[in-house]
Design an enzyme around this catalytic site. Sequence first.
Site, PDB file in Angstrom:
ATOM      1  N   PRO A 146      27.831  37.105  51.805  1.00 45.29           N
ATOM      2  CA  PRO A 146      28.555  37.003  53.078  1.00 45.29           C
ATOM      3  C   PRO A 146      28.513  38.287  53.886  1.00 45.29           C
ATOM      4  CG  PRO A 146      29.893  36.248  51.214  1.00 45.29           C
ATOM      5  CD  PRO A 146      28.720  36.961  50.647  1.00 45.29           C
ATOM      6  N   SER A 165      63.560  46.311  37.983  1.00 45.16           N
ATOM      7  CA  SER A 165      62.221  45.967  37.457  1.00 45.16           C
ATOM      8  C   SER A 165      61.722  44.669  38.075  1.00 45.16           C
ATOM      9  CB  SER A 165      62.234  45.884  35.928  1.00 45.16           C
ATOM     10  OG  SER A 165      63.286  45.088  35.440  1.00 45.16           O
TER      11      SER A 165
END
Length: 635
Positions: free
Chosen positions: A114, A544
Site C-alpha cells: 500500500p 492500575s
Amino acid sequence: MTSYQPDALIRADVAAYLARHEEKSLLRFLTCGSVDDGKSTLIGRLLYDSKHVFEDQLAALEDDSKRVGTQGGNIDFALLVDGLAAEREQGITIDVAYRFFATETRKFIVADTPGHEQYTRNMVTGASTADLAVILVDARKGVLTQTRRHSYLAQLLGIRHVVLAINKMDLVHYDQGAFDRIRLAYRAFASEIGITDFRAIPVSGLGGDNIATRSQYMDWYDGPTLIEHLEQVPVDADRAARAPFRLPVQWVNRPDLDFRGFAGTIAGGAVRPGDPVRIVPSGRTTTVKRIVALGGDRDRAEAGEAVTLTLADEVDCSRGDVIAASDDPPEVADQFEATLVWMAEEAMLPGRSYAFQLATQSASAVLRQPKYQVNVNTLEQTAARTLELNAIGVATLSLDRPIVFQPYEQSRELGGFILIDKATNATVAAGMIRFALRRASNVHRQPTDVSREKRAALKNQRPAVLWFTGLSGAGKSTIANLVEKKLARMNRHTFLLDGDNVRHGLNRDLGFTDADRVENIRRIGEVARLMTDAGLIVLTAFISPFRAERDMVRAMLPEGEFVEVHVDTSLAAAEARDVKGLYAKARAGQLANFTGIDSPYEPPEAPELRVDTAAESADAAAERIVAWLLEREEA
C-alpha cells in the site's frame, strides 16, 4: 481447431515446462511508493507483458475496465491485483498482494504494497522477504514523504537493490528534464540513508513504456527496461548460503519410538550428514545423522530449504532452540538495542509487557523509552517519549528469558522480530536487533542459601500480593488499610504499598500519562515481588487502570500468589465522593490524564475478589477478604 493431445503428451509438456523453470533463480521484490503512483498498474502490466494473464482473465479484465471506466477505454491493469472490494471502490491498495510470474531467464514473486501512510505496516510485511524494491514516483509530483519513508524502510529492512521507477511519464510528455530532476533529487536522499545500488528507469505503466519493451517516445533513455533489469540484478540468497549454518527448530517430529527429528527452515548456511553442530542456547554438541526432506534423505541442504534433521546423540532440543554450526554458534542474550517500526494505532507504552516473537522463539518483552525517533524527511534523530503509528525509532528492550539471535544486518531470520499486544493479539511493531546490551551477559542472578519458602516458614504464613484496583475514590486505600490492621492483630507480617505514598519517593519522577502509569505499576510489581520473596503479605492500593500491567505483575509471581481485588464503584459514585477534589479539577480541565475522565479504566474480567461498595461497607469487605485469605492458607 486445436488437435487432440493424449494425456501422456500433456503430462510430458507440463513436466518439461516445470523442469525448465525449476533451474531458474528466484527474485523476490516489492513495489512501493506514495498513494496513486501506479504500483498496481505496473504489476498488472508486468503480468500481462510476461504472458501470465489467461484468456478468460483478460476477457474479464477488459469487461471490468469498461465498467469501471477509469482509463478512458484502455485496459485497467490495476484490476489484476487490486483484489479487495474496498480497493476497487477506492482505487487504492490496502492489503499486500503477492503475484508470481516468470520470464525466460528468471522467476519472480512480487509484493504489491500500500501507498497510504496508515498502511505502512503492510509495506514492512512485504519488504521483510524482498531482495529488491521498486519504488515508484509520479513524474508530476516528484519525491514525496512516503517515497522517503519507504526508501528508508527498505534500507532498514536489508534490501540492497532499489529501482526508482519514475512512472506516468506520458503525463509529462516524456520529458527528459522531469526525469533527470527527480533522479538527481532521489540520488541525494539515497546517499544519505546508505542506498548505493539504485537504478532510475522512466516508465509508463498504462502504456507499457520501458517495462518489457523500450519506449518509442523516450529514445533519450539508453538503459535497460524494467524487466531486463530485474532479470540481471544479483539475488541475495547467495549471501545466506555463505553464512554459518543455522536451523531454528520449529517442530520436534516423533512419528514413532524409533524416529526423533528436528524440523525447520534453514536460516543460513548449508549442512551435510556428519557435520558437527551445537544446540543453542544449551551449548550441547553432536553431529548430524540424517537430512530428511520431501522425497527422501538428502546429502546436502542449504538456506531456505525446509528439512528435518536427525542427530547422532539423544540431546535435549525443542521448539525455539537453534541447531548451529558447532564452531560458529549465534549469540544468546535477553537485553537488546533495536530499531522499531510502530504499527499500532495505540502509541507504544514504555514499561508495558508485549509478546515477543523471533523465528520460532517466544518471550515477553518490556520496552524502555525510545532513545530517539527518526524524521524520515530530514533523517534527524529527535527525542521521543513514545512511538506513534508508523514512527521509526530506536529503543532498548528486556526479555524475560534469553533468546538466540544475530544482529539483523547479519541475519533477517535471527535478527527480525515482532511485538504483539497480549490483550488483543494484534501485531504492534516490527523490530530489528542492532546489538545485545553488554549488561545482558554481565549481570547474573546471585543464588542465596535462605529460600523464599524458608522465609515464609519463619513467619508462619503464605506470601501473597493483595492487589486492590479501582477508580480514584473507590475506597481502595481505606479497605486495604482495614485488611492490614486485621492481619496485624493476627500476627501476620504485612506491608501496605499505597499509590500516593509511593509517588513521594520511589516513583516521584513519574507523571500520569499512560506511559508513566505503566512504569509506575511495573516498579510496584517488582517491589511487591521482592517483598513476597521475603515472606510478606503485600497489600497494594493503586488505580492500575490497565489490564496488561496487572497481568504483568501476576506473571511475576508464583501461581496463586497474586490476588486481584476489584473495588467496584461507579464513576458517578466515585465522583460524588471526590474526597481529594481531583474529579472537580479534571472536569475543569486543570488535571490531565485523569482516570475515568480523559484516561480509560479497564476493569478486571475475572478478579479473585470483587467488592461492590454500593452493597457492602468497607469493614465488611475487609472481613470477607481476610476470611478468604485464611481459607487460602489452609487449603
